[in-house]
Each structure stands twice: as structure tokens, then as C-alpha cells.
Enzyme design. Structure first.
Site, short mmCIF file in Angstrom:
data_model
loop_
_atom_site.label_atom_id
_atom_site.label_comp_id
_atom_site.label_asym_id
_atom_site.label_seq_id
_atom_site.Cartn_x
_atom_site.Cartn_y
_atom_site.Cartn_z
CG ASN A 1 31.68 26.65 53.90
OD1 ASN A 1 31.95 25.78 54.74
ND2 ASN A 1 32.45 26.88 52.84
CE LYS B 1 34.91 29.40 54.02
NZ LYS B 1 35.71 30.35 53.25
CG HIS C 1 34.68 25.89 49.03
ND1 HIS C 1 35.84 26.62 49.21
CD2 HIS C 1 33.68 26.68 49.47
CE1 HIS C 1 35.55 27.79 49.75
NE2 HIS C 1 34.24 27.86 49.92
CD GLU D 1 38.18 28.30 51.78
OE1 GLU D 1 37.65 27.48 52.55
OE2 GLU D 1 37.97 29.53 51.85
CD GLU E 1 31.32 29.96 47.43
OE1 GLU E 1 30.75 30.60 48.32
OE2 GLU E 1 32.18 29.11 47.66
N GLY F 1 36.28 35.75 51.32
CA GLY F 1 37.03 36.17 52.50
C GLY F 1 37.81 37.45 52.33
CB SER G 1 33.07 39.32 50.60
OG SER G 1 34.41 38.89 50.77
C1 PEP Z 1 33.04 30.67 51.09
O1 PEP Z 1 34.20 30.39 51.38
O2 PEP Z 1 32.28 29.81 50.60
C2 PEP Z 1 32.57 32.03 51.35
C3 PEP Z 1 31.52 32.44 50.71
O3 PEP Z 1 33.31 32.75 52.25
P1 PEP Z 1 33.11 34.31 52.67
O4 PEP Z 1 31.62 34.55 52.81
O5 PEP Z 1 33.82 34.42 53.98
O6 PEP Z 1 33.69 35.12 51.59
#
Ligand code: PEP
Length: 273
Positions: free
Chosen positions: A11, A13, A107, A109, A186, A192, A225
């Protein structure tokens, strides 16, 4: 060896302009293509790249034209609640047909920054399914200190709310599964932050969702992460796989070497012992 399919999703983004997304896709396709060739390209393995809306067409074209043997597909990061029509700036799911076979929905976000409620998430699921695309439904708690059972209950309720809203929008649970629904756990506190959930938590969520939905075959991914160093722990070994079916990767997927290492770790878990 388990016959479950492994899915790895990048992803990206809104991090990169389309030209840089194409360059990154090229690097990843070269690395992943090599890794798949070395392992005989298991059909039980899927890699999807989710570029920005502007990058979808150029990345999909690049992959089809120059790297068909790598078998990498694209996924959209989102699609609209609206149908096609007079909706300025929207991207209806039906316009993704022929470009992206799968769409990320819900998601955290989008939920946080765009106020997407479970009702909106369910409506989007229905649009994605009506367009003949596969939804990747993101679910996650914002409870960093909670007991596992509390998290499982939270995520099950979030999933049930999205399913109920999809049903109200004309899409039954059976239709969601027939479309190839994938769930991605998630946790908001892990995205992040450099602080991933434990495999134990992610496995408990996966089992909880499968039993609440009475669908043992539901693919459940983990995201939050994930990096190359921790990648092998999410899959287990070919003889003792975890309950997870793959990963949704944000930050680490912006670096071809880190993302390819994650794909390699996943491939290693599918190889016969
Ligand atoms: C995400 O935002 O879907 C995600 C998994 O981000 P990160 O791997 O950076 O934590």
C-alpha cells in the site's frame, strides 16, 4: 503443507507521484519475478501493488507489458460510494474494471481522515462487489493496551457492522465471499509506528473472524509496521504455518529491497519442507 493462498499487498498510499510509482513497480517486479522463478511460481501466491489513483493505470500497464511472468497485480487503495455519474472527483468501482481486480476498503486512514463510518464502508463493499472486483476489507482496533479477547470482540463487531451495511446496500455475505473477500487486520496503533502487533494477537483475530462469520476459508492478512526482518514470523514454516494468509505492507513497501525481502520470506513459508 497448507493449501491456503498467501497474499502480499503493498500500500503506497499518497507517498509517490505516478512516475516514481512506475519506477518502484519495475524494481519490485524484477525482484519478485526472480524470487518466483527460483521457487517455481506457486499458484498459491499473490502479490498486489496498490499505487495512488493516478498511478493505477501506468503501473498496471507496466506490469502487463513488461513483467507478465511476475504475475503481479494492482489493487486500488479505495473507490467511491457513488456509482458512475455526475459525482465530481469520485472514482466509482466500476471504472476500475480491467485495471485493478481488487480494492482496499475501510483503511483506517480513510475512516480517520474522511470520517468513513461502517455504513460507508459497507456501501463501498457493495459497489466493489457489484463491479465484479474483490474487496480487501481493513479492520482494526485502536486499543493498544487491551486484552486479546477485547480486541477480537471489537474487530468482530466492526466486521459485522460493515457486513450489515453492505447487506442494506444490496450485497449479501455470500456475495462478498463469492467476490473473493479478503480481510486485513490492521490495528490502528500498529500502523506506521514501528510497533507491530504480536502474531498471537493477529492469529486470534483471524480465528475469531472466521468463526464469527462461519467461514473457515476466509483469508485474513495482517498489516501494521511489518518489515523485512520480522516478515518470516508472520508465516511460520511450511510444516507449521500461522493462521494468517499474508500481509498488507505500508512503509516498507516503498523500498523495493525491503518489500522483495518480505515476498521472499512469504515464499519460503510456502515451499515444501
Ligand atoms: C498500512 O497503512 O496499511 C500499513 C500497514 O502501514 P505500515 O506498514 O507502514 O504500518
Amino acid at each position: 503443507m497448507s493449501s491456503r493462498q498467501i497474499t502480499i499487498i503493498a500500500n503506497w498510499k499518497a507517498n509517490l507521484p505516478p512516475s516514481e510509482e512506475v519506477a518502484l513497480a519495475k524494481e519490485i517486479a524484477e525482484g519478485v519475478g526472480g524470487a518466483l522463478q527460483a521457487t517455481g511460481s506457486p499458484s498459491s501466491f499473490r502479490v498486489l501493488l496498490a499505487p495512488s489513483a493516478l498511478g493505477l493505470v501506468p503501473v498496471a500497464s507496466l506490469l502487463r507489458r513488461e513483467y507478465p511472468q511476475a504475475g503481479i497485480e494492482v489493487a486500488a487503495q479505495d473507490s467511491s460510494l457513488s456509482s458512475a455519474g455526475a459525482f465530481t472527483g469520485e472514482i466509482p468501482a466500476v471504472h476500475l474494471v480491467g485495471i485493478a481486480p481488487a480494492v482496499i476498503v475501510g483503511h483506517s486512514e480513510r475512516r480517520r481522515d474522511h470520517g468513513e463510518s461502517d455504513e460507508v464502508v459497507g456501501g463501498k463493499l457493495a459497489r466493489v462487489v457489484a463491479a465484479g472486483l474483490a474487496p480487501i476489507l481493513c479492520l482494526g482496533d485502536d486499543l493498544p493496551e487491551a486484552e486479546i479477547a477485547t480486541r477480537v470482540a471489537y474487530v468482530e463487531a466492526q466486521c459485522a457492522a460493515a457486513f450489515a451495511a453492505a447487506e442494506r446496500a444490496g450485497c449479501s455475505a455470500d456475495q462478498l465471499f463469492a467476490a473473493g473477500l479478503v480481510a486485513a487486520y490492521e490495528p490502528v496503533w500498529a500502523i506506521g509506528t514501528g510497533n507491530p502487533a504480536s502474531v498471537e494477537i493477529a492469529e486470534a483475530i483471524a480465528s475469531g473472524l472466521r468463526s464469527a462469520l462461519h467461514r473457515n476459508e476466509l483469508p485474513v492478512l495482517y498489516g501494521g509496521s511489518v518489515d523485512a526482518a520480522s516478515a518470516p514470523t508472520w508465516f511460520g514454516t511450511p510444516t507449521r504455518r500461522t493462521a494468517l494468509d499474508g500481509l498488507l505492507v505500508g512503509g516498507a513497501s516503498l523500498h523495493a529491497d525491503r518489500f522483495v525481502a518480505i515476498v521472499r520470506a512469504a515464499l519460503a513459508a510456502t515451499e515444501p519442507a
